[in-house]
Design a protein around this motif. Structure first.
Motif, PDB file in Angstrom:
ATOM      1  N   GLU A 222      19.734 -52.926  -1.959  1.00 40.50           N
ATOM      2  CA  GLU A 222      21.090 -53.319  -1.555  1.00 40.50           C
ATOM      3  C   GLU A 222      21.171 -53.626  -0.069  1.00 40.50           C
ATOM      4  N   LYS A 223      20.597 -52.745   0.757  1.00 39.78           N
ATOM      5  CA  LYS A 223      20.667 -52.952   2.213  1.00 39.78           C
ATOM      6  C   LYS A 223      19.923 -54.221   2.627  1.00 39.78           C
ATOM      7  N   GLU A 224      18.717 -54.428   2.078  1.00 44.35           N
ATOM      8  CA  GLU A 224      17.943 -55.597   2.486  1.00 44.35           C
ATOM      9  C   GLU A 224      18.610 -56.884   2.023  1.00 44.35           C
ATOM     10  N   LEU A 225      19.169 -56.880   0.815  1.00 39.12           N
ATOM     11  CA  LEU A 225      19.885 -58.069   0.351  1.00 39.12           C
ATOM     12  C   LEU A 225      21.091 -58.372   1.231  1.00 39.12           C
ATOM     13  N   TYR A 226      21.796 -57.314   1.652  1.00 34.68           N
ATOM     14  CA  TYR A 226      22.949 -57.510   2.539  1.00 34.68           C
ATOM     15  C   TYR A 226      22.500 -58.124   3.863  1.00 34.68           C
ATOM     16  N   ASP A 227      21.408 -57.593   4.436  1.00 33.79           N
ATOM     17  CA  ASP A 227      20.911 -58.118   5.718  1.00 33.79           C
ATOM     18  C   ASP A 227      20.486 -59.572   5.590  1.00 33.79           C
ATOM     19  N   ILE A 228      19.821 -59.898   4.480  1.00 37.85           N
ATOM     20  CA  ILE A 228      19.376 -61.280   4.261  1.00 37.85           C
ATOM     21  C   ILE A 228      20.574 -62.211   4.107  1.00 37.85           C
ATOM     22  N   ALA A 229      21.551 -61.795   3.308  1.00 36.48           N
ATOM     23  CA  ALA A 229      22.744 -62.621   3.080  1.00 36.48           C
ATOM     24  C   ALA A 229      23.544 -62.795   4.365  1.00 36.48           C
ATOM     25  N   HIS A 230      23.647 -61.718   5.158  1.00 36.34           N
ATOM     26  CA  HIS A 230      24.385 -61.784   6.423  1.00 36.34           C
ATOM     27  C   HIS A 230      23.706 -62.761   7.376  1.00 36.34           C
ATOM     28  N   ALA A 231      22.358 -62.693   7.467  1.00 36.45           N
ATOM     29  CA  ALA A 231      21.628 -63.602   8.343  1.00 36.45           C
ATOM     30  C   ALA A 231      21.762 -65.040   7.868  1.00 36.45           C
TER      31      ALA A 231
END
Length: 450
Positions: A222-231
């Motif tokens: 969840e955290k990594e997907l959020y970071d990728i989507a945010h970037a």
């Protein structure tokens, strides 16, 4: 190791096979060149054209990879590179003329250029931050293994009787052998998923989530997907220009490291290696064995980078390796300058140089180039830095024979020592440590005050 960790390792090792084909394609010509010269009666111009045609293909491959990988995806681009290697192997092996042989070498060069951009970049985007350095180093390891395999297969084929080819055409099976790893690469790529970062940046977040659930532990997804989507969301509002202010420092670092990697003299010294061994008292008739020795040291020392790069960081290994490179180059130059070349010390210094390059400048240049750029410009920037690396390969190949003829090997070693000293200072003062940082954190590293 968890199941997700095993899958990460497996995928990165499969993609790193692009480096193995890279190494094999660039080294196989060393054994094939002599029989080719006899068969086609090549003069110096045609011999140079046959060797350099691969480099022209490399530059073409680098130029098209950024465009392709952004539009059709990382995985499909890797598959195209694998097909280039296979077509080159078949085309070279069954070439009826020098024209077809050169064309096939160019096709292989396109594969090399594409692999030199897309394989380490895919691994960089795919690997977890804590193991990214190790996994990108697999690519450099694969290059060194490919070189050794080419030397070994050339030596083996040179010593056996083949019913399909005459002795005068021993170069044909030398090239054809590359078809074997090419086919294996294509088959194994079927199991490789698309890069989650490319999927998110192209509006396929659901597919990215499915990939992440397979390759990451549940608490990380969840955290990594959020970071990728945010970037990716931030990147949508930017032009992705190579000349943007926030790109200047990472681009400077990438270009300088790429150029100075080649101006450490690695290709020139590997090529000149048999002559150095001969000066140290070894039998010159055993040149293929000497090449395998150099290649084996290159492979083994790369394991040091794999083991230590995520523990001690990129800068520490880079500085340690460059210090060893400078010392060995200065001392090699001194031995040639004083005429004290018939000594085992020259052999020791030569192998020490190879080892220092293999655990530092070789893999870490690829690691840093592929991890320091923000999402919106990563493909363009990596392709540009890789293009500069291949231009440096060409430049070194042009000036080395002239320096050897007019100034001698001592001056050549000292020029490379000066370039490596410059690289040491640059790495110490300018290069940023990226160990343990996610790709989405890289932009903050370069724009934040330090």
């Amino acid at each position: 190791m968890s199941i997700s960790g095993f899958r990460q390792q497996a995928v990165c090792l499969i993609v790193a096979l692009g480096g193995l084909l890279f190494g094999f394609d660039t080294a196989v010509i060393s054994g094939a060149l002599s029989p080719l010269k006899l068969q086609f009666d090549l003069d110096a111009v045609m011999e140079g054209w046959l060797v350099s045609s691969g480099l022209i293909g490399c530059i073409v491959g680098v130029l098209v990879t950024g465009f392709l990988s952004d539009r059709i995806g990382r995985k499909k681009t890797i598959i195209i590179a694998a097909w280039m290697f296979l077509l080159s192997a078949i085309g070279c092996a069954f070439a009826p003329s020098v024209f077809i042989l050169v064309l096939s070498r160019m096709i292989g060069g396109v594969g090399v250029g594409m692999a030199s951009v897309i394989s380490p970049m895919y691994i960089t985007e795919f690997a977890p931050a804590s193991k990214r350095g190790q996994m990108v180093a697999y690519y450099q390891l694969a290059i060194t293994v490919g070189i050794v395999l080419a030397y070994a297969s050339n030596a083996w084929l040179d010593g056996i009787d083949l019913s399909w080819f005459s002795r005068a055409e021993i170069w044909r099976p030398m090239f054809l052998v590359m078809a074997i790893p090419s086919i294996v690469f294509l088959v194994m790529l079927a199991k490789v998923p698309e890069s989650p970062r490319w999927l998110v940046s192209n509006g396929k977040a659901d597919q990215a989530a499915k990939v992440m659930q397979v390759i990451r532990d549940p608490e990380e997804v969840e955290k990594e997907l959020y970071d990728i989507a945010h970037a990716a969301m931030k990147a949508n509002g930017k032009s992705g220009s190579l000349w943007a202010k926030n790109i200047r420092l990472p681009l400077l670092i990438g270009v300088v490291l790429a150029i100075l990697q080649q101006f450490s003299g690695i290709n020139a010294i590997i090529y000149y290696g048999p002559s150095i061994f001969e000066a140290a008292g070894f039998d010159s008739s055993n040149a293929l064995l000497l090449q395998v020795i150099i290649g084996a040291v290159n492979v083994l020392a790369t394991f040091i980078a794999i083991r230590l790069v995520d523990r001690y960081g990129r800068k520490s290994l880079l500085k340690a390796g460059l210090a060893g490179i400078v010392v060995s180059l200065v001392l090699c130059g001194l031995l040639f300058y004083t005429g004290q070349t018939k000594t085992p010390l020259l052999l020791v210094l030569m192998l020490f140089y190879i080892a220092c390059f293999a655990f530092s400048l070789g893999p870490i240049t690829w690691i840093i180039i592929n991890e320091i750029f923000p999402t919106e410009v990563r493909v363009k920037a990596v392709a540009f830095c890789t293009l500069m690396l291949w231009v440096a390969v060409w430049a070194v190949g042009q000036f080395v024979p002239w320096i050897l003829a007019h100034a001698g090997p001592a001056m050549l070693f000292w020029i490379f020592a000066v370039c490596s000293t410059t690289n040491f200072i640059f790495s110490w003062k300018v290069v940023k440590e990226t160990k343990g940082r996610s790709l989405e954190e890289m932009e903050e590293l370069f724009v934040a005050p330090h």
